[in-house]
Each structure stands twice: as C-alpha cells, then as structure tokens.
Design an enzyme around this catalytic site. Structure first.
Site, mmCIF file in Angstrom:
data_model
loop_
_atom_site.group_PDB
_atom_site.id
_atom_site.type_symbol
_atom_site.label_atom_id
_atom_site.label_comp_id
_atom_site.label_asym_id
_atom_site.label_seq_id
_atom_site.Cartn_x
_atom_site.Cartn_y
_atom_site.Cartn_z
ATOM 1 N N TYR A 55 -10.097 0.862 7.684
ATOM 2 C CA TYR A 55 -10.951 0.034 8.532
ATOM 3 C C TYR A 55 -12.384 0.570 8.562
ATOM 4 C CZ TYR A 55 -6.338 -1.395 10.367
ATOM 5 O OH TYR A 55 -5.044 -1.826 10.506
ATOM 6 N N HIS A 123 0.446 2.562 5.350
ATOM 7 C CA HIS A 123 -0.301 1.333 5.619
ATOM 8 C C HIS A 123 -0.021 0.262 4.569
ATOM 9 C CE1 HIS A 123 -4.463 -0.321 7.093
ATOM 10 N NE2 HIS A 123 -3.479 -1.184 7.229
#
Length: 336
Positions: A55, A123
């Site tokens: 992110y 992830h």
C-alpha cells in the site's frame, strides 16, 4: 503474553482500522490525517490497525502515527496486522521466498517502530502457486512465530476457495492458520463469505476478518475508483442505489449509501473483525457510529431502521443489488 499464544486474538476489537487508505489510492491522505484517524480509532476502542508494504507508503505513515501517539497509546494497547509477499500490481512483483519473508518482516517492524508484529498475513495468495504459500512463506512465518517476532500467522486474498484450500492444507499439516482476511466478500453486492465461515472454522482458523464493507469505495456516493474490478452491471446497479438514496434520504434523514452498506456488513456476526478503511477522523467516527447503531438496532428493533421510510429505501437498495449476491470478479485480473 506467551509467545505464539492465540489468546491474544481474543482481545481484538470488532471493528479494525484499515490503513491501506493512507496510501492515497482513495484520495489525498496526509500524515496529519493519519495521526488523527488513528488517535480517534484508539480513543474509541479500536485496537487493530491493518496495513501492507504493497500500500505505497501506508506502513510509513502508520508508523509515524503510532510513534507520535505512543505517549497516549503504548505499543501493548493495540495490535498491528501487516502483510508480505506482494510488492506491486503484477505477478512478477510477488516474492514468497523464505529470504524475502525474513526481510519483509524486518522492514515492516522498522517502519512501524516495533520489535514484534501481532499478525502477519501472506498477501493476495491467489497470485502465486499454493506451494509457494504453504512450502515457503508460511513455514518461515511460523519460525518467526516460534521466536515471538510474529505473534499470529495467516493469509489474505479474494477468492474464497483458494483461502479455504490453504487453510485446509495447514490444518492437515498440524499447523493451522491463526487468521484469514477476506475482502469484498461480505457487503451489499456480495455475501459469499457467509457460506465459507463455518468451513474456515472447521479448518482450524481462529480469527476471520472481513475487510471492505464499502467494497473498495464502490458502495459510496462518491466516484468509483477507476481501477475498481467490478463489472459494469454492478456499477450501474450501485449508481441506481446512490440516486435513490440521495433523492429520498440524504437531505431529509442524513442517511447515505455508505452508511447503509456498513450497517448491512456489520450485521453479519459470523466474523471476528470488520475491517474498515478510514483516512480521516470523520470517516472513523462514521464507521463506528454505523457499527454501534447496527448493534443497538439488532437488540431493540430486529436490525431495522427505526424510521419506516429509511427502512423501506434500505430494502429497495438490497433488492436492487440482490441479483449480484454471489458475484465475484476474477483475481488475479487478466492483466496481472
């Protein structure tokens, strides 16, 4: 707390703060806003923050916020969840090797000014082979768990069959996952998570986190992010809902589609944590207000809005989106 003790997860708040929005993917996100969002969350009882190296600078902004707030909120008062393995949009940007696991955990701890991480997730596991997850990344994470560097181990991703398969493999190997994070799978336009929760529990998963009740910004009155993967038919149905709510409720009752979407998602008790992205103090307060009102209405009014007009529009919104209740988009996308 004993090293590797799953009881640490029992103290998680029912609402967690998703800090991926600090990346700027949903609009400007200043460091000052991040500090105020985290302060508001912690002051209101939220004790879980979630981020990822993927992110953009989210980990860095969150780390600065946590450091600035440490006099008010010591490290022991909250849980940090971060991820590893994904470092870009394309499949070539994934690295689940044991070496990268070690390096990623160290980098995340440095960015967030801590010597341990409460939860670390592999992830977007659907982008790599299952072998890379269960034979490389997860074994190394469990090594770090045994050392107390990582307190709880898990996975995140979108396709629920993939998440379940990995959880079942881990159970068969005698090392079940502590946490599974699923996003965009329980909201107004998709409720597929509901049928998978008991199966994940059967696979030994202690904590299930449902992320993004607003479906990554789709279920709001603002513009849908250009990158959103939902098909046009879903976006058109959501636009119809926005027009309906804006016309009938916003000015008269102050109710928005986002509030309705959060109320719907928060009404699902099957998960342990609802993870909500919030860039500002105001967005944190809106999410918490929606959660609290949902719990109150479940106890006093069967989960319905007290105002009959609002409830009637809420039912219309659910009816418009009901045809998509089992809709999911491809992940990984074709261009990954």
């Amino acid at each position: 707390m004993p090293v590797g003790d799953r009881t640490s997860l029992e103290s998680l708040s029912k609402v967690g703060l998703g800090c991926g929005v600090f990346s700027g993917a949903y609009g400007p996100a200043s460091q000052e806003n991040a500090i105020e969002a985290v302060r508001t969350a912690f002051s209101s009882g939220i004790n879980l923050v979630d981020t990822s190296p993927y992110y953009n600078d989210s980990e860095i902004k969150l780390g600065k916020a946590l450091l600035a707030l440490r006099p008010e909120f010591p490290r022991s008062s909250y849980h940090i969840c971060t991820k590893l393995g994904r470092y870009g949009y394309h499949t070539a940007d994934f690295d689940y090797s044991r070496e990268r696991v070690q390096a990623s955990v160290s980098e995340s701890m440095r960015r967030m000014h801590t010597d341990y991480l409460d939860i670390v997730l592999c992830h977007d596991v659907e982008f790599v082979s299952i072998s890379e997850v269960v034979d490389q990344a997860l074994p190394e994470l469990f090594v770090l768990k045994a050392k107390g560097i990582v307190r709880n181990v898990g996975i995140s991703g979108y396709p629920l069959p993939v998440l379940l398969e990995i959880a079942q493999i881990q159970q068969q190997r005698g090392n079940p996952l502590d946490v599974v994070l699923s996003y965009c799978n329980y909201n107004l336009h998709c409720q597929t998570l509901k049928e998978y929760v008991p199966r994940l529990r059967d696979a030994g998963v202690t904590t299930i986190i449902a992320a993004s009740p607003l479906s990554m910004g789709l279920l709001t009155s603002g513009p849908t992010p250009e990158w959103h993967p939902a098909k046009d038919e879903v976006k058109s149905a959501v636009a119809e809902c926005v027009a309906l709510v804006d016309k009938t409720l916003v000015n008269k009752h102050g109710v928005t589609l986002a509030e309705m979407a959060e109320k719907f998602a928060f009404g699902f008790d099957g998960v342990d944590v609802h993870l909500v992205g919030a860039r500002t103090k105001e967005e944190v307060m809106r999410a918490l207000s929606a959660y609290e009102s949902t719990q109150e209405s479940k106890m006093s009014n069967g989960g319905k809005y007290r105002d009959e007009e609002v409830q009637a529009v809420y039912e219309q919104v659910k009816e418009i989106l009901e045809p998509f209740s089992n809709y999911t988009w491809p992940s990984p996308p074709a261009d990954a």
